[in-house]
Design a protein around this motif. Structure first.
Motif, PDB file in Angstrom:
ATOM      1  N   SER A 257       1.947 -12.683   2.049  1.00 38.95           N
ATOM      2  CA  SER A 257       1.953 -12.275   3.454  1.00 38.95           C
ATOM      3  C   SER A 257       0.938 -11.172   3.747  1.00 38.95           C
ATOM      4  O   SER A 257       0.679 -10.846   4.899  1.00 38.95           O
ATOM      5  CB  SER A 257       3.360 -11.784   3.851  1.00 38.95           C
ATOM      6  N   SER A 258       0.380 -10.579   2.691  1.00 40.82           N
ATOM      7  CA  SER A 258      -0.640  -9.537   2.855  1.00 40.82           C
ATOM      8  C   SER A 258      -1.622  -9.643   1.699  1.00 40.82           C
ATOM      9  O   SER A 258      -1.300 -10.204   0.647  1.00 40.82           O
ATOM     10  CB  SER A 258      -0.005  -8.151   2.868  1.00 40.82           C
ATOM     11  N   SER A 259      -2.822  -9.138   1.896  1.00 41.74           N
ATOM     12  CA  SER A 259      -3.839  -9.220   0.852  1.00 41.74           C
ATOM     13  C   SER A 259      -4.722  -7.983   0.873  1.00 41.74           C
ATOM     14  O   SER A 259      -4.938  -7.369   1.923  1.00 41.74           O
ATOM     15  CB  SER A 259      -4.723 -10.459   1.045  1.00 41.74           C
ATOM     16  N   ILE A 260      -5.223  -7.638  -0.308  1.00 37.19           N
ATOM     17  CA  ILE A 260      -6.191  -6.557  -0.451  1.00 37.19           C
ATOM     18  C   ILE A 260      -7.462  -7.134  -1.062  1.00 37.19           C
ATOM     19  O   ILE A 260      -7.408  -7.800  -2.099  1.00 37.19           O
ATOM     20  CB  ILE A 260      -5.680  -5.436  -1.381  1.00 37.19           C
ATOM     21  N   VAL A 261      -8.595  -6.897  -0.420  1.00 34.19           N
ATOM     22  CA  VAL A 261      -9.895  -7.279  -0.970  1.00 34.19           C
ATOM     23  C   VAL A 261     -10.686  -5.991  -1.202  1.00 34.19           C
ATOM     24  O   VAL A 261     -10.912  -5.222  -0.270  1.00 34.19           O
ATOM     25  CB  VAL A 261     -10.679  -8.211  -0.025  1.00 34.19           C
ATOM     26  N   VAL A 262     -11.074  -5.748  -2.448  1.00 36.24           N
ATOM     27  CA  VAL A 262     -11.849  -4.562  -2.796  1.00 36.24           C
ATOM     28  C   VAL A 262     -13.325  -4.922  -2.827  1.00 36.24           C
ATOM     29  O   VAL A 262     -13.720  -5.904  -3.461  1.00 36.24           O
ATOM     30  CB  VAL A 262     -11.405  -3.980  -4.160  1.00 36.24           C
TER      31      VAL A 262
ATOM     32  N   ILE B 120      -5.511   2.660  -2.850  1.00 38.96           N
ATOM     33  CA  ILE B 120      -5.200   1.254  -2.581  1.00 38.96           C
ATOM     34  C   ILE B 120      -3.694   1.016  -2.615  1.00 38.96           C
ATOM     35  O   ILE B 120      -3.148   0.252  -1.811  1.00 38.96           O
ATOM     36  CB  ILE B 120      -5.921   0.330  -3.575  1.00 38.96           C
ATOM     37  N   ASP B 121      -2.992   1.685  -3.523  1.00 35.52           N
ATOM     38  CA  ASP B 121      -1.530   1.566  -3.574  1.00 35.52           C
ATOM     39  C   ASP B 121      -0.913   1.964  -2.234  1.00 35.52           C
ATOM     40  O   ASP B 121       0.024   1.316  -1.738  1.00 35.52           O
ATOM     41  CB  ASP B 121      -0.957   2.462  -4.678  1.00 35.52           C
ATOM     42  N   LYS B 122      -1.454   3.015  -1.634  1.00 40.40           N
ATOM     43  CA  LYS B 122      -0.925   3.477  -0.346  1.00 40.40           C
ATOM     44  C   LYS B 122      -1.300   2.520   0.785  1.00 40.40           C
ATOM     45  O   LYS B 122      -0.492   2.266   1.687  1.00 40.40           O
ATOM     46  CB  LYS B 122      -1.449   4.888  -0.058  1.00 40.40           C
ATOM     47  N   ILE B 123      -2.530   2.003   0.727  1.00 44.36           N
ATOM     48  CA  ILE B 123      -2.960   1.031   1.742  1.00 44.36           C
ATOM     49  C   ILE B 123      -2.109  -0.234   1.665  1.00 44.36           C
ATOM     50  O   ILE B 123      -1.757  -0.827   2.692  1.00 44.36           O
ATOM     51  CB  ILE B 123      -4.457   0.705   1.553  1.00 44.36           C
ATOM     52  N   ARG B 124      -1.740  -0.618   0.452  1.00 45.22           N
ATOM     53  CA  ARG B 124      -0.936  -1.828   0.296  1.00 45.22           C
ATOM     54  C   ARG B 124       0.425  -1.696   0.979  1.00 45.22           C
ATOM     55  O   ARG B 124       0.966  -2.664   1.520  1.00 45.22           O
ATOM     56  CB  ARG B 124      -0.752  -2.176  -1.182  1.00 45.22           C
TER      57      ARG B 124
ATOM     58  N   LEU C  92     -13.549  -9.106 -17.763  1.00 40.51           N
ATOM     59  CA  LEU C  92     -12.759  -8.547 -16.671  1.00 40.51           C
ATOM     60  C   LEU C  92     -12.813  -9.431 -15.426  1.00 40.51           C
ATOM     61  O   LEU C  92     -11.845  -9.502 -14.663  1.00 40.51           O
ATOM     62  CB  LEU C  92     -13.234  -7.138 -16.321  1.00 40.51           C
ATOM     63  N   LEU C  93     -13.922 -10.090 -15.208  1.00 43.96           N
ATOM     64  CA  LEU C  93     -14.028 -11.020 -14.079  1.00 43.96           C
ATOM     65  C   LEU C  93     -13.030 -12.163 -14.246  1.00 43.96           C
ATOM     66  O   LEU C  93     -12.376 -12.591 -13.291  1.00 43.96           O
ATOM     67  CB  LEU C  93     -15.454 -11.576 -13.969  1.00 43.96           C
ATOM     68  N   ARG C  94     -12.927 -12.662 -15.479  1.00 46.53           N
ATOM     69  CA  ARG C  94     -11.972 -13.743 -15.757  1.00 46.53           C
ATOM     70  C   ARG C  94     -10.539 -13.249 -15.584  1.00 46.53           C
ATOM     71  O   ARG C  94      -9.692 -13.945 -15.009  1.00 46.53           O
ATOM     72  CB  ARG C  94     -12.187 -14.259 -17.182  1.00 46.53           C
TER      73      ARG C  94
ATOM     74  N   ALA D 291     -10.802  -0.916 -10.567  1.00 44.54           N
ATOM     75  CA  ALA D 291      -9.765  -0.460  -9.645  1.00 44.54           C
ATOM     76  C   ALA D 291      -9.092  -1.642  -8.966  1.00 44.54           C
ATOM     77  O   ALA D 291      -7.887  -1.619  -8.700  1.00 44.54           O
ATOM     78  CB  ALA D 291     -10.362   0.475  -8.601  1.00 44.54           C
ATOM     79  N   GLY D 292      -9.861  -2.688  -8.687  1.00 49.57           N
ATOM     80  CA  GLY D 292      -9.295  -3.885  -8.065  1.00 49.57           C
ATOM     81  C   GLY D 292      -8.243  -4.537  -8.948  1.00 49.57           C
ATOM     82  O   GLY D 292      -7.168  -4.927  -8.478  1.00 49.57           O
ATOM     83  N   ILE D 293      -8.547  -4.636 -10.231  1.00 50.65           N
ATOM     84  CA  ILE D 293      -7.568  -5.199 -11.169  1.00 50.65           C
ATOM     85  C   ILE D 293      -6.361  -4.269 -11.286  1.00 50.65           C
ATOM     86  O   ILE D 293      -5.207  -4.706 -11.248  1.00 50.65           O
ATOM     87  CB  ILE D 293      -8.211  -5.427 -12.551  1.00 50.65           C
ATOM     88  N   GLY D 294      -6.639  -2.974 -11.410  1.00 49.93           N
ATOM     89  CA  GLY D 294      -5.562  -2.002 -11.570  1.00 49.93           C
ATOM     90  C   GLY D 294      -4.631  -1.937 -10.373  1.00 49.93           C
ATOM     91  O   GLY D 294      -3.439  -1.657 -10.519  1.00 49.93           O
ATOM     92  N   ALA D 295      -5.166  -2.198  -9.184  1.00 48.51           N
ATOM     93  CA  ALA D 295      -4.360  -2.121  -7.964  1.00 48.51           C
ATOM     94  C   ALA D 295      -3.856  -3.492  -7.512  1.00 48.51           C
ATOM     95  O   ALA D 295      -3.199  -3.596  -6.474  1.00 48.51           O
ATOM     96  CB  ALA D 295      -5.175  -1.478  -6.842  1.00 48.51           C
ATOM     97  N   GLY D 296      -4.182  -4.522  -8.278  1.00 44.16           N
ATOM     98  CA  GLY D 296      -3.672  -5.861  -7.956  1.00 44.16           C
ATOM     99  C   GLY D 296      -4.342  -6.507  -6.752  1.00 44.16           C
ATOM    100  O   GLY D 296      -3.683  -7.231  -5.985  1.00 44.16           O
TER     101      GLY D 296
END
Length: 328
Positions: free
Chosen positions: A219-224, A155-159, A319-321, A185-190
């Protein structure tokens, strides 16, 4: 300790996961330490039916602690699901003078072991090996930590690409029935949003979240997305829906797939595998059977196999919160 156990068989079954080899190594060397013979069973329960066994000693597991996959291979066996298949497997074990089994895998592996024990009263201990972390009775299954690190790195690379092109990326990760990988992983990758089977976000809320992200200046977003999430029929259908309703977004999809299962296990998984292997062998020596060894409060504990199979591994609500706060 009891001297009844003279030879232990070890097998891996179901989907492979990083740390399985480290667990095999631990079982073999713990057997050697206690002067118990050890037999490796190739291709899981199918290999057990066919008598595909190999004697294993301390040197036979040299240099595998760092390797992904499983040197004993893995296979799904439809024949073992039949009474005739299990009878053949039992005959092969008796022929090889195997007294007990350590089975490494997930709930399917444990279900097969539990059934086998009920029919033949054959001592069995399970070690949880699956990247999904969906087994009750342990905070971590073998391979889960490694898979998380793999996903975060991807995800870091995709970002980097998402930022360069002002794009929205949907990243699908493994997790057919559980969202542990996606959430952590979503939390860890922001990630800006995380979609998991346990939490029904809904299309409207997803669109609202993406609108807020855009309005806040992102300007960009990641959805896991966990593969088992039901917000759309597929991640590609979800992409089309967002593009239709939010045409300002340039949307791409990345399905990480089986790369999440591979790779060298993390230090955590290597240590965990070593601890679980020791506990599995020594539990059999103590006359215990039908248990899974797992990590609870950083201690290796036993959970009845039936409970490990039937109970559900819960998502950490806190973790959801945290995820909601971090996506602000």
């Amino acid at each position: 300790m009891s001297n009844k156990i003279n030879k232990i068989g070890v097998l891996t079954s179901g989907g492979d996961s990083p740390g399985m080899n480290a667990a095999i190594r631990s079982v073999v060397r713990t057997c050697a330490y206690h002067k118990i013979e050890c037999v490796g069973i190739y291709r899981g329960y199918q290999g057990m039916i066919e008598g595909d066994f190999t004697d294993m000693g301390p040197r036979s597991v040299n240099n595998i602690v760092n390797k992904g996959g499983t040197i004993l291979k893995s296979a799904r066996s439809t024949e073992f699901r039949t009474a005739e298949g299990r009878k053949k497997a039992h005959e092969q074990l008796l022929k090889a003078n195997v007294d007990a089994l350590v089975v490494i895998g997930g709930d399917g592996t444990f279900t097969g072991g539990l059934l086998f024990n009920s029919e033949y009263n054959f001592p069995i201990i399970g070690i949880p090996g699956t990247i999904d972390n969906d087994i009750f009775g342990t905070t971590h299954t073998l391979g889960y930590d490694t898979a998380l690190n793999t996903v975060v790195e991807c995800i870091d690379k995709i970002r980097d690409t998402a930022i360069s092109h002002n794009r929205l990326f949907f990243v699908e990760v493994m997790g057919r029935d559980a969202g542990h990988i996606a959430l952590n992983a979503g939390i860890g990758a922001g990630a800006e949003e995380i979609l998991i089977p346990e939490e029904k976000l809904g299309l409207d809320r997803l669109l609202e979240s993406l609108k807020k992200s855009k309005a806040s200046g992102k300007s960009s977003s990641i959805v896991v997305i966990a593969e088992g999430d039901k917000i759309g029929k597929s991640v590609f259908e979800l992409k089309d829906y967002v593009e239709t309703n939010l045409p300002e977004y340039d949307v791409r999809v990345s399905v990480l797939g089986h790369m999440q299962r591979g790779g060298s296990p993390s230090c955590f998984d290597r240590v965990l595998a070593s601890r679980l292997g020791v506990k599995a062998v020594e539990s059999l020596m103590e006359g215990k059977s039908n248990y899974m060894v797992g990590l609870q409060n950083n201690k290796v504990e036993l959970t009845p196999l039936e409970q490990a199979i039937k109970s559900k591994s819960e998502i950490d609500i806190e973790l959801l919160r945290v995820s909601d706060i971090m996506s602000t």
